[in-house]
Design a protein around this motif. Structure first.
Motif, PDB file in Angstrom:
ATOM      1  N   THR A 148      65.446 -10.624 -58.565  1.00 56.53           N
ATOM      2  CA  THR A 148      66.850 -11.024 -58.634  1.00 56.53           C
ATOM      3  C   THR A 148      66.998 -12.537 -58.791  1.00 56.53           C
ATOM      4  O   THR A 148      67.875 -12.998 -59.529  1.00 56.53           O
ATOM      5  CB  THR A 148      67.594 -10.550 -57.370  1.00 56.53           C
ATOM      6  OG1 THR A 148      67.444  -9.139 -57.269  1.00 56.53           O
ATOM      7  CG2 THR A 148      69.054 -10.895 -57.436  1.00 56.53           C
ATOM      8  N   ILE A 149      66.148 -13.303 -58.113  1.00 57.68           N
ATOM      9  CA  ILE A 149      66.288 -14.766 -58.180  1.00 57.68           C
ATOM     10  C   ILE A 149      65.347 -15.421 -59.185  1.00 57.68           C
ATOM     11  O   ILE A 149      65.435 -16.621 -59.412  1.00 57.68           O
ATOM     12  CB  ILE A 149      66.097 -15.410 -56.793  1.00 57.68           C
ATOM     13  CG1 ILE A 149      64.704 -15.165 -56.252  1.00 57.68           C
ATOM     14  CG2 ILE A 149      67.154 -14.939 -55.833  1.00 57.68           C
ATOM     15  CD1 ILE A 149      64.391 -15.891 -54.962  1.00 57.68           C
TER      16      ILE A 149
ATOM     17  N   THR B  32      64.296 -25.136 -59.575  1.00 54.22           N
ATOM     18  CA  THR B  32      63.764 -24.114 -58.674  1.00 54.22           C
ATOM     19  C   THR B  32      63.880 -24.565 -57.227  1.00 54.22           C
ATOM     20  O   THR B  32      64.284 -23.793 -56.354  1.00 54.22           O
ATOM     21  CB  THR B  32      62.286 -23.809 -59.015  1.00 54.22           C
ATOM     22  OG1 THR B  32      62.203 -23.399 -60.382  1.00 54.22           O
ATOM     23  CG2 THR B  32      61.727 -22.729 -58.122  1.00 54.22           C
ATOM     24  N   ARG B  33      63.555 -25.815 -56.974  1.00 53.38           N
ATOM     25  CA  ARG B  33      63.623 -26.361 -55.613  1.00 53.38           C
ATOM     26  C   ARG B  33      65.065 -26.352 -55.095  1.00 53.38           C
ATOM     27  O   ARG B  33      65.319 -25.900 -53.971  1.00 53.38           O
ATOM     28  CB  ARG B  33      63.055 -27.780 -55.584  1.00 53.38           C
ATOM     29  CG  ARG B  33      62.971 -28.366 -54.187  1.00 53.38           C
ATOM     30  CD  ARG B  33      62.272 -29.716 -54.158  1.00 53.38           C
ATOM     31  NE  ARG B  33      60.842 -29.530 -54.473  1.00 53.38           N
ATOM     32  CZ  ARG B  33      60.211 -30.104 -55.490  1.00 53.38           C
ATOM     33  NH1 ARG B  33      60.850 -30.915 -56.298  1.00 53.38           N
ATOM     34  NH2 ARG B  33      58.933 -29.888 -55.702  1.00 53.38           N
ATOM     35  N   ILE B  34      65.997 -26.802 -55.904  1.00 53.03           N
ATOM     36  CA  ILE B  34      67.398 -26.851 -55.477  1.00 53.03           C
ATOM     37  C   ILE B  34      67.930 -25.437 -55.228  1.00 53.03           C
ATOM     38  O   ILE B  34      68.570 -25.170 -54.211  1.00 53.03           O
ATOM     39  CB  ILE B  34      68.259 -27.599 -56.520  1.00 53.03           C
ATOM     40  CG1 ILE B  34      67.859 -29.072 -56.565  1.00 53.03           C
ATOM     41  CG2 ILE B  34      69.746 -27.453 -56.202  1.00 53.03           C
ATOM     42  CD1 ILE B  34      68.417 -29.836 -57.746  1.00 53.03           C
ATOM     43  N   ALA B  35      67.657 -24.521 -56.163  1.00 51.18           N
ATOM     44  CA  ALA B  35      68.116 -23.135 -55.992  1.00 51.18           C
ATOM     45  C   ALA B  35      67.491 -22.512 -54.747  1.00 51.18           C
ATOM     46  O   ALA B  35      68.167 -21.797 -53.997  1.00 51.18           O
ATOM     47  CB  ALA B  35      67.777 -22.307 -57.230  1.00 51.18           C
TER      48      ALA B  35
ATOM     49  N   MET C 168      69.494 -20.989 -51.553  1.00 48.66           N
ATOM     50  CA  MET C 168      69.304 -19.583 -51.166  1.00 48.66           C
ATOM     51  C   MET C 168      68.793 -19.455 -49.738  1.00 48.66           C
ATOM     52  O   MET C 168      69.232 -18.565 -49.000  1.00 48.66           O
ATOM     53  CB  MET C 168      68.362 -18.896 -52.147  1.00 48.66           C
ATOM     54  CG  MET C 168      69.007 -18.657 -53.485  1.00 48.66           C
ATOM     55  SD  MET C 168      67.849 -17.903 -54.614  1.00 48.66           S
ATOM     56  CE  MET C 168      68.472 -18.495 -56.162  1.00 48.66           C
ATOM     57  N   ILE C 169      67.889 -20.321 -49.324  1.00 41.61           N
ATOM     58  CA  ILE C 169      67.390 -20.293 -47.954  1.00 41.61           C
ATOM     59  C   ILE C 169      68.517 -20.621 -46.981  1.00 41.61           C
ATOM     60  O   ILE C 169      68.677 -19.955 -45.949  1.00 41.61           O
ATOM     61  CB  ILE C 169      66.204 -21.265 -47.777  1.00 41.61           C
ATOM     62  CG1 ILE C 169      64.975 -20.717 -48.507  1.00 41.61           C
ATOM     63  CG2 ILE C 169      65.883 -21.490 -46.301  1.00 41.61           C
ATOM     64  CD1 ILE C 169      63.834 -21.706 -48.618  1.00 41.61           C
TER      65      ILE C 169
ATOM     66  N   VAL D 177      74.511 -17.342 -43.387  1.00 37.21           N
ATOM     67  CA  VAL D 177      75.558 -16.351 -43.651  1.00 37.21           C
ATOM     68  C   VAL D 177      75.114 -14.988 -43.128  1.00 37.21           C
ATOM     69  O   VAL D 177      74.079 -14.470 -43.556  1.00 37.21           O
ATOM     70  CB  VAL D 177      75.870 -16.274 -45.171  1.00 37.21           C
ATOM     71  CG1 VAL D 177      76.935 -15.233 -45.440  1.00 37.21           C
ATOM     72  CG2 VAL D 177      76.302 -17.630 -45.698  1.00 37.21           C
ATOM     73  N   PRO D 178      75.891 -14.389 -42.216  1.00 40.85           N
ATOM     74  CA  PRO D 178      75.526 -13.061 -41.700  1.00 40.85           C
ATOM     75  C   PRO D 178      75.537 -12.008 -42.823  1.00 40.85           C
ATOM     76  O   PRO D 178      76.339 -12.065 -43.747  1.00 40.85           O
ATOM     77  CB  PRO D 178      76.626 -12.755 -40.673  1.00 40.85           C
ATOM     78  CG  PRO D 178      77.215 -14.070 -40.336  1.00 40.85           C
ATOM     79  CD  PRO D 178      77.060 -14.940 -41.557  1.00 40.85           C
TER      80      PRO D 178
END
Length: 184
Positions: free
Chosen positions: A130-131, A164-167, A171-172, A178-179
């Motif tokens: 997905t990512i 990639t690092r920023i994304a 995402m992390i 976020v629950p």
């Protein structure tokens, strides 16, 4: 895993579970809602489109890849859905753990365990796929001027390291803060 779950559920098929084919409480609207919920089954389609920048001969290979992806995913999805609903009455299908609970319902606990473990092991792969295209998508947007140029930065090996690092950081942070209840 999908082939195992489909084949095993079809081997446990009960014809009476397929009557009625379209339950009256769902009707045509239920068929449409079910079809729209299958959207995530087609995640490979958008990934192929995003990764087209990596293709060697895109004008030849991209149409083939898209058609094959749609054909394979559609066949697998329909077979799995038919197998599950023929194995277990539709009103007994679990919304959260369909195949493992379906196999338990039919008393085939070893198949339930294989399905549950398979789903657990395959989840990280689904997230990765997905990512995977995110940096390529950001690169295209940066080249069009929609995102800052840092997302179009390519290192000496041709990798989109900064994007990639920023994304990854975003995402992390999202996964950490976020629950899950808000992500459904």
């Amino acid at each position: 895993l999908v082939l195992f779950m489909s084949g095993m559920s079809l081997s446990l098929m009960k014809r009476e579970n397929m009557t009625p084919l379209f339950p009256s409480e769902f009707g045509a609207g239920g068929v449409i809602r079910g079809a729209t919920s299958s959207f995530f089954g087609y995640i490979g389609f958008d990934e192929i489109c995003c990764m087209s920048g990596e293709a060697i001969n895109p004008s030849k290979n991209m149409p083939r890849a898209i058609i094959l992806t749609l054909a394979i995913v559609s066949s697998l999805y329909v077979t799995a859905a038919f197998g599950l609903t023929s194995m277990v009455p539709y009103n007994e299908c679990s919304e959260t753990s369909g195949f493992p609970d379906g196999f338990r319902y039919r008393g085939v606990n070893w198949a339930a365990q294989v399905s549950a473990i398979g789903e657990l092991v395959s989840l990280p792969v689904v997230v990765l796929v997905t990512i995977m295209a995110q940096p390529r998508l950001q690169y295209a947007m940066a080249m069009d001027g929609i995102l800052p140029p840092v997302f179009a930065a390519v290192d000496s090996l041709g990798n989109l390291t900064e994007g990639t690092r920023i994304a990854g950081i975003v995402m992390i942070a999202t996964a950490t803060l976020v629950p899950f209840t808000y992500l459904n």
